[in-house]
Design a protein around this motif. Structure first.
Motif, PDB file in Angstrom:
ATOM      1  N   ILE A 372       3.332  45.249 -35.470  1.00 13.14           N
ATOM      2  CA  ILE A 372       3.955  44.325 -36.350  1.00 13.14           C
ATOM      3  C   ILE A 372       5.097  43.501 -35.438  1.00 13.14           C
ATOM      4  O   ILE A 372       5.625  43.593 -34.591  1.00 13.14           O
ATOM      5  N   GLU A 373       4.997  41.900 -35.815  1.00 18.82           N
ATOM      6  CA  GLU A 373       5.712  40.934 -35.051  1.00 18.82           C
ATOM      7  C   GLU A 373       6.389  40.156 -36.181  1.00 18.82           C
ATOM      8  O   GLU A 373       6.153  39.853 -37.361  1.00 18.82           O
ATOM      9  N   GLN A 374       7.486  39.286 -35.577  1.00 15.10           N
ATOM     10  CA  GLN A 374       8.190  38.345 -36.454  1.00 15.10           C
ATOM     11  C   GLN A 374       8.315  37.209 -35.472  1.00 15.10           C
ATOM     12  O   GLN A 374       8.978  37.474 -34.499  1.00 15.10           O
ATOM     13  N   ASP A 375       8.151  36.196 -36.085  1.00 16.38           N
ATOM     14  CA  ASP A 375       8.557  34.837 -35.325  1.00 16.38           C
ATOM     15  C   ASP A 375       7.674  34.901 -33.837  1.00 16.38           C
ATOM     16  O   ASP A 375       8.171  34.461 -33.008  1.00 16.38           O
ATOM     17  N   PRO A 378       7.337  41.074 -31.046  1.00 17.19           N
ATOM     18  CA  PRO A 378       7.360  42.508 -31.452  1.00 17.19           C
ATOM     19  C   PRO A 378       8.728  42.634 -32.059  1.00 17.19           C
ATOM     20  O   PRO A 378       9.764  42.436 -31.527  1.00 17.19           O
ATOM     21  N   SER A 379       8.522  43.257 -33.441  1.00 19.11           N
ATOM     22  CA  SER A 379       9.853  43.697 -34.184  1.00 19.11           C
ATOM     23  C   SER A 379      10.146  44.893 -34.462  1.00 19.11           C
ATOM     24  O   SER A 379       9.254  45.316 -35.511  1.00 19.11           O
ATOM     25  N   HIS A 381      12.549  45.961 -35.823  1.00 22.32           N
ATOM     26  CA  HIS A 381      13.468  45.888 -37.207  1.00 22.32           C
ATOM     27  C   HIS A 381      12.488  45.697 -38.343  1.00 22.32           C
ATOM     28  O   HIS A 381      12.838  46.651 -39.403  1.00 22.32           O
ATOM     29  N   LEU A 382      11.591  44.705 -38.177  1.00 19.55           N
ATOM     30  CA  LEU A 382      10.595  44.711 -39.302  1.00 19.55           C
ATOM     31  C   LEU A 382       9.608  46.003 -39.638  1.00 19.55           C
ATOM     32  O   LEU A 382       9.504  46.209 -40.553  1.00 19.55           O
ATOM     33  N   ALA A 383       9.406  46.542 -38.440  1.00 21.83           N
ATOM     34  CA  ALA A 383       8.689  47.860 -38.611  1.00 21.83           C
ATOM     35  C   ALA A 383       9.289  48.744 -39.213  1.00 21.83           C
ATOM     36  O   ALA A 383       8.645  49.573 -40.057  1.00 21.83           O
ATOM     37  N   SER A 384      10.314  49.040 -38.959  1.00 20.53           N
ATOM     38  CA  SER A 384      11.363  49.968 -39.567  1.00 20.53           C
ATOM     39  C   SER A 384      11.516  49.575 -41.045  1.00 20.53           C
ATOM     40  O   SER A 384      11.406  50.430 -41.747  1.00 20.53           O
ATOM     41  N   ARG A 385      11.350  48.410 -41.407  1.00 22.54           N
ATOM     42  CA  ARG A 385      11.857  48.139 -42.731  1.00 22.54           C
ATOM     43  C   ARG A 385      10.387  48.562 -43.468  1.00 22.54           C
ATOM     44  O   ARG A 385      10.497  49.106 -44.698  1.00 22.54           O
ATOM     45  N   ILE A 386       9.230  48.185 -42.922  1.00 22.06           N
ATOM     46  CA  ILE A 386       8.110  48.634 -43.611  1.00 22.06           C
ATOM     47  C   ILE A 386       7.811  50.095 -43.525  1.00 22.06           C
ATOM     48  O   ILE A 386       7.515  50.662 -44.540  1.00 22.06           O
ATOM     49  N   ALA A 404       8.862  49.997 -30.359  1.00 25.65           N
ATOM     50  CA  ALA A 404       8.826  50.475 -31.656  1.00 25.65           C
ATOM     51  C   ALA A 404       8.586  49.530 -32.933  1.00 25.65           C
ATOM     52  O   ALA A 404       8.981  49.714 -33.838  1.00 25.65           O
ATOM     53  N   ASN A 405       7.439  48.862 -32.584  1.00 29.60           N
ATOM     54  CA  ASN A 405       6.925  47.984 -33.432  1.00 29.60           C
ATOM     55  C   ASN A 405       5.590  48.228 -33.944  1.00 29.60           C
ATOM     56  O   ASN A 405       4.771  47.319 -34.686  1.00 29.60           O
ATOM     57  N   VAL A 406       4.923  49.424 -33.541  1.00 27.54           N
ATOM     58  CA  VAL A 406       3.673  49.737 -33.883  1.00 27.54           C
ATOM     59  C   VAL A 406       3.706  50.727 -34.855  1.00 27.54           C
ATOM     60  O   VAL A 406       4.269  51.886 -34.777  1.00 27.54           O
ATOM     61  N   LEU A 407       3.069  50.542 -36.240  1.00 25.94           N
ATOM     62  CA  LEU A 407       2.906  51.330 -37.500  1.00 25.94           C
ATOM     63  C   LEU A 407       2.085  52.544 -36.986  1.00 25.94           C
ATOM     64  O   LEU A 407       0.917  52.238 -36.425  1.00 25.94           O
TER      65      LEU A 407
END
Length: 435
Positions: A372-375, A378-379, A381-386, A404-407
């Motif tokens: 999961i990436e944003q801009d 690696p994000s 924060h976005l992974a946590s939101r998902i 901490a961005n890998v589902l």
């Protein structure tokens, strides 16, 4: 009031009074080291198959818990445990058919060279035992692991589990190496990983430390789920053996058919480890773990060291383990992992074509990671939101990797295509909502 948990700070006031009371009691009696999943922690009261049910009867699709590999509350496993517990439960210092039958069945799933078993209760214990055996066999103490590895929580094993965080010091005899890089060309992945291992070996020797072992989780789950290309481990294993060390395959997470192509994760890499450690799904929730070995590796240790584990390999544990092996075989769950896992991976890859948040999907069988990436970065924060958005839609996964961005998607092996469709539907809704 807020409470900390595995993914951040949750809104304590959103919980019902009973859950608030449980959290207060938990903090008071269990202390500060324990963590809860999700911003809104869950209170489960029963499980069945791939479903977990909360106190209000809501069903949650479990796409994370590999411990109940043949399904929560599996009737065959429960029958085996209950029958044996009602008959006899002692330890391995008495003769008993169960431990022999199970040991023979377990080693039969391995290459012929891996023919002896030592039983423990947890994967941490199995890896702790592997260290003792490696030191006895090689005369060395050096341990090589990947940079975000997790291998357990005993004092010895925590020293080579860097994913426990910066406040858990690594041992002076431990060296970390970069995990295999899936962004490289397939023919380069294994060699690049081996070069890291060779550099670690050289650094150990430069500091007067003889290498004892290279230990890897054969799907690199804490490093972000790296399964391919098949065969990537062989150059690194050759390197540690040339240096006089041994190779330990930590199969606590990828073992027992999860990768969909064989019983063990190491088999997809075309090699035979010196030691194999196993746990988690081994007893489908009953505490059962162990170490499978080449006889020559444990011969000296066994001659000089008496090994005994009060609960490891007891008759009830062996009954649970045998029931798990039979269920995997009878229900063709290795083939199911390949079939459903491939279907689920394709569904996620299709989502990746429509949502920029998913930049890569990889894995084997029913063990899948999605970056999961944003801009372009690696994000976590976005992974946590998902992850938390899926929780609100009653689907359970987690996240891993150094950033901490890998589902991390790792459901019970009884997961079906219908379950995969439910997961993909919830994933699309969640990413659309938070992305």
């Amino acid at each position: 009031m807020t409470m900390a948990n595995a993914f951040g700070t949750g809104d304590f006031e959103r919980l019902n009074p009973a859950e608030q009371s449980m959290i207060r009691r938990r903090e008071k009696v269990l202390g500060p080291a324990y963590r809860l999943f999700y911003e809104r922690p869950l209170h489960f009261v029963r499980g069945e198959g791939v479903w977990l049910y909360d106190a209000d009867g809501r069903a949650y699709l479990d796409a994370y818990n590999n411990v109940a590999s043949v399904g929560h509350g599996n009737p065959q496993v429960l029958e085996a445990i209950t029958k044996q517990a009602a008959t006899l439960n002692t330890h391995t210092r008495y003769l008993h058919d169960n431990i022999l039958d199970y040991a023979e069945a377990l080693t039969a799933t391995c290459p012929d060279e891996l023919s002896q078993v030592m039983f423990t209760c947890t994967g941490s214990e199995a890896n702790d035992l592997a260290v003792r055996i490696a030191r006895s066999y090689t005369g060395g103490t050096g341990v090589i692991v990947t940079r975000h590895a997790y291998h357990g929580v005993t004092a010895t094993v925590a020293e080579f589990s860097p994913s426990l965080g910066p406040h858990v010091d690594l041992g002076p005899h431990v060296r970390t190496v970069p995990a295999p890089d899936p962004s490289l060309a397939p023919e380069q992945v294994g060699q690049a990983f081996a070069e890291g291992v060779e550099a670690a070996i050289a650094d150990l020797k430069r500091h007067g430390i003889k290498p004892a072992m290279l230990i890897v989780d054969t799907i690199f789950s804490s490093d972000g789920v790296i399964a391919n290309p098949p065969g990537l481990l062989k150059p690194a294993v050759d390197a540690i053996r040339r240096a006089g060390g041994i190779f330990v395959a930590d199969e606590v997470q990828p073992g027992f058919g999860r990768t969909g192509d064989a019983m063990w994760g190491f088999q997809r890499h075309g090699l035979i480890p010196d030691l194999v450690t196993a746990g988690k799904p081994m007893g489908n929730g009953y505490p059962l773990a162990g170490l499978i070995a080449r006889p020559e590796i444990i011969a000296e240790f066994g001659k000089n060291s008496r090994y005994f584990n009060t609960f490891g390999g007891n008759p009830v544990a062996a009954a649970a383990g045998m029931a798990v092996l039979r269920y995997i075989e009878d229900q063709k769950l290795i083939a199911n992992a390949a079939n459903v896992g491939g279907y689920l991976r394709q569904g996620l890859e299709e989502l990746a074509t429509r949502f920029d948040a998913i930049t890569s999907v990889r894995g084997a069988g029913l063990f899948i990671g999605a970056d999961i990436e944003q801009d372009g970065q690696p994000s976590a924060h976005l992974a946590s939101r998902i992850v938390n958005g899926l929780r609100e839609r009653q689907v359970l996964i987690s996240a891993s990797g150094p950033d901490a961005n890998v589902l991390k998607i790792r459901p019970p092996l009884v997961f079906s295509r219908e379950n995969a469709d439910r997961f993909l539907e919830a994933a699309e809704e969640t990413i659309r909502a938070v992305g």
